[in-house]
Design an enzyme around this catalytic site. Structure first.
Site, PDB file in Angstrom:
ATOM      1  NE  ARG A 312      -4.034  -0.055   1.696  1.00  0.00           N
ATOM      2  CZ  ARG A 312      -4.106   1.160   2.177  1.00  0.00           C
ATOM      3  NH1 ARG A 312      -3.323   1.510   3.178  1.00  0.00           N
ATOM      4  NH2 ARG A 312      -4.951   2.025   1.690  1.00  0.00           N
ATOM      5  CB  CYS A 342      16.475  -4.027  -5.732  1.00  0.00           C
ATOM      6  SG  CYS A 342      17.278  -5.381  -4.903  1.00  0.00           S
ATOM      7  CE1 TYR A 371      -8.972  -4.575  -0.851  1.00  0.00           C
ATOM      8  CE2 TYR A 371      -9.291  -2.985   0.913  1.00  0.00           C
ATOM      9  CZ  TYR A 371      -9.802  -3.756  -0.111  1.00  0.00           C
ATOM     10  OH  TYR A 371     -11.149  -3.722  -0.380  1.00  0.00           O
TER      11      TYR A 371
HETATM   12  N1  LLP Z   1     -17.106  -4.309  -3.496  1.00  0.00           N
HETATM   13  C1  LLP Z   1     -16.434  -4.128  -4.648  1.00  0.00           C
HETATM   14  C2  LLP Z   1     -17.110  -4.400  -5.916  1.00  0.00           C
HETATM   15  C3  LLP Z   1     -15.103  -3.672  -4.605  1.00  0.00           C
HETATM   16  O1  LLP Z   1     -14.452  -3.480  -5.746  1.00  0.00           O
HETATM   17  C4  LLP Z   1     -14.476  -3.434  -3.363  1.00  0.00           C
HETATM   18  C5  LLP Z   1     -13.083  -2.974  -3.294  1.00  0.00           C
HETATM   19  C6  LLP Z   1     -15.216  -3.661  -2.188  1.00  0.00           C
HETATM   20  C7  LLP Z   1     -16.529  -4.093  -2.292  1.00  0.00           C
HETATM   21  C8  LLP Z   1     -14.637  -3.472  -0.817  1.00  0.00           C
HETATM   22  O2  LLP Z   1     -14.282  -2.158  -0.572  1.00  0.00           O
HETATM   23  P1  LLP Z   1     -13.820  -1.687   0.894  1.00  0.00           P
HETATM   24  O3  LLP Z   1     -15.012  -1.837   1.810  1.00  0.00           O
HETATM   25  O4  LLP Z   1     -12.700  -2.530   1.330  1.00  0.00           O
HETATM   26  O5  LLP Z   1     -13.439  -0.283   0.705  1.00  0.00           O
HETATM   27  N2  LLP Z   1      -6.162  -2.075  -2.630  1.00  0.00           N
HETATM   28  C9  LLP Z   1      -6.804  -0.852  -2.229  1.00  0.00           C
HETATM   29  C10 LLP Z   1      -8.290  -0.989  -2.118  1.00  0.00           C
HETATM   30  C11 LLP Z   1      -8.960  -1.466  -3.398  1.00  0.00           C
HETATM   31  C12 LLP Z   1     -10.443  -1.678  -3.246  1.00  0.00           C
HETATM   32  C13 LLP Z   1     -11.005  -2.373  -4.409  1.00  0.00           C
HETATM   33  N3  LLP Z   1     -12.389  -2.689  -4.320  1.00  0.00           N
HETATM   34  C14 LLP Z   1      -6.162  -0.377  -0.938  1.00  0.00           C
HETATM   35  O6  LLP Z   1      -5.258  -1.042  -0.425  1.00  0.00           O
HETATM   36  O7  LLP Z   1      -6.508   0.690  -0.432  1.00  0.00           O
END
Ligand code: LLP
Length: 417
Positions: A312, A342, A371
């Site tokens: 992240r 690296c 994540y």
């Molecule tokens: N539903 C869908 C269709 C999604 O694409 C996502 C997340 C969620 C639910 C869940 O979202 P949350 O409640 O966790 O915000 N890698 C990034 C976050 C990418 C989120 C992608 N979609 C990070 O580390 O911040």
């Protein structure tokens, strides 16, 4: 609220000193608190008590089957985006009729797998996907329950990489084209219209974008009903943010209150897809200081975790608090906490004011439950870390540390070499 706290000068997870886990499993490792995760799941789920709803944990936030099982035991469903996530969910004992499947690029085999598993709903994201799903369902003599994931063109006011509900984003079908696509889908034999869905982004710290999106979804539902297309599920996606640093996101209670205030009918079952809000502060990444490296410019603390474990900061420049596992009374200094990879983007903190630490000491990278491991890789041929869950005064390895053999699993050298 989470259960990572100090007793005297020592960081504990529930009743277990974090350093005890390190002695047993080595570093780096992910550490999750069972009590925290259960409490966070309930905070979201119970906030909607009194309404027909289903809390589908977003598997991409953390896909370990022990974690998925925990939420399944709480009555949760899953929000998946791949056949792999479906496999994990089923292995964890999640009921297929509590699984919703989103994603812009669902593959034929994965669609077949999900159809055969009889999942609750496909959140389709493009006109071609509607046609493909109809064709596959026909071939398998099934009927696919679908929602169209609409893109409501609402600004979630978050990091551009995790915004998904703006017209410029690749996700969903433009809400202005949704009626036409629903009408088409309704005319197809092997599809059954079941819901409307959206997901506007992640790490939202205000409720207003959710409320705006909900209003737009209701507009669409009204139009659909006037055309005789009945909707049973309203899927609002995930996206609620957490405190990494100084953010003050709404509590799930406030989020739910804002949604409840907008509800126009109680006939629909609400689907929620929370990931981060449940997982984020339920896990930490524990790492050891390999070298302290004062240079003319600044001090580096080189630790044994790296961007392959938690990407992240490298990817979004995101902030994670870093705390000593054992506090000292040493002076505070400004330092960069970096990994061994690296790449200059392999850092956890830059110019961070923190207690000076020494070689061999442990640091906890906070808010790493979501994540974190799920985005880990083997870059630089680093075996992925192990994952440990604490419950009360005991801890359990829920994923072993990878070995060198794991690194080359599936690789072969062809005869001509
Ligand atoms: N539903 C869908 C269709 C999604 O694409 C996502 C997340 C969620 C639910 C869940 O979202 P949350 O409640 O966790 O915000 N890698 C990034 C976050 C990418 C989120 C992608 N979609 C990070 O580390 O911040």
């Amino acid at each position: 609220m989470h259960h990572f706290h100090y007793i005297e000068k020592e960081l504990y997870c529930e009743e277990v000193p974090v350093s005890d886990v390190a002695l047993e499993v080595g570093t780096p490792f992910y550490l999750y608190s069972h009590a925290t995760l259960r409490q966070h799941f309930r905070a979201v789920d119970h906030a909607f008590d009194g309404l027909k709803h289903l809390t589908c944990f977003s598997v991409k936030a953390n896909s370990n089957i022990a974690i998925l099982r925990l939420f399944a035991l709480e009555g949760g469903g899953m929000d998946i985006v791949s056949g792999g996530e479906l496999y994990r969910s089923l292995k964890a004992g999640v009921a297929p009729n509590k699984i919703v499947y989103s994603g812009v690029g669902k593959q034929t085999e994965d669609l077949e797998y999900a159809l055969r598993s009889d999942i609750l709903m496909f959140n389709v994201e493009s006109p071609l996907e509607i046609l493909k799903l109809n064709e596959i369902s026909g071939r398998l003599s099934r009927k696919a329950r679908i929602a169209i994931r609409v893109n409501p063109d609402v600004d979630p006011k978050t990091h551009p990489y995790i915004s998904t509900g703006l017209r410029e984003n690749k996700f969903g079908i433009d809400i202005n084209d949704a009626l036409e696509q629903y009408t088409l889908a309704a005319s197809l034999e092997n599809l059954e219209i079941s819901g409307v869905s959206c997901h506007i982004g992640s790490q939202l710290t205000q409720v207003s974008p959710f409320v705006d999106a909900l209003g737009k979804l209701y507009g669409l539902i009204g139009e659909l009903e006037s055309k005789g297309i009945k909707i049973n599920y309203l899927d609002l996606g995930g996206g609620l943010g957490i405190t990494y640093d100084t953010e003050e996101p709404p509590h799930p209670r406030e989020y739910a209150a804002a949604i409840k205030a907008e509800l126009q009918t109680e006939d629909l079952t609400l689907i929620l897809e929370p990931g981060r809000v449940i997982m984020g502060n339920g896990g930490i990444l524990v790492t050891k200081v390999l070298y302290t490296k004062p240079t003319r410019e600044k001090t580096f603390f080189v630790v044994d975790a790296a961007m392959n474990d938690l990407m992240r900061p490298a990817l979004y420049d995101s902030y994670h608090m870093i705390q000593p596992v054992k506090t000292s009374d040493r002076e505070k200094i400004k330092a960069d906490v970096v990994g061994p990879i690296c790449e200059s983007s392999d850092f956890f903190a830059k110019g961070r004011e923190m207690e000076s630490c020494r070689q061999g000491e442990l640091l906890a990278i906070m808010s790493a439950g979501a994540y974190g491991f799920s985005m880990a890789s083997n870059y630089n041929s680093r075996p992925r870390a192990c994952e440990v869950m604490v419950k009360g005064d005991r801890f359990y390895t829920i994923r072993e540390r990878e070995t060198f053999e794991d690194l080359i699993k599936g690789e072969t050298i062809p005869d001509f070499l």
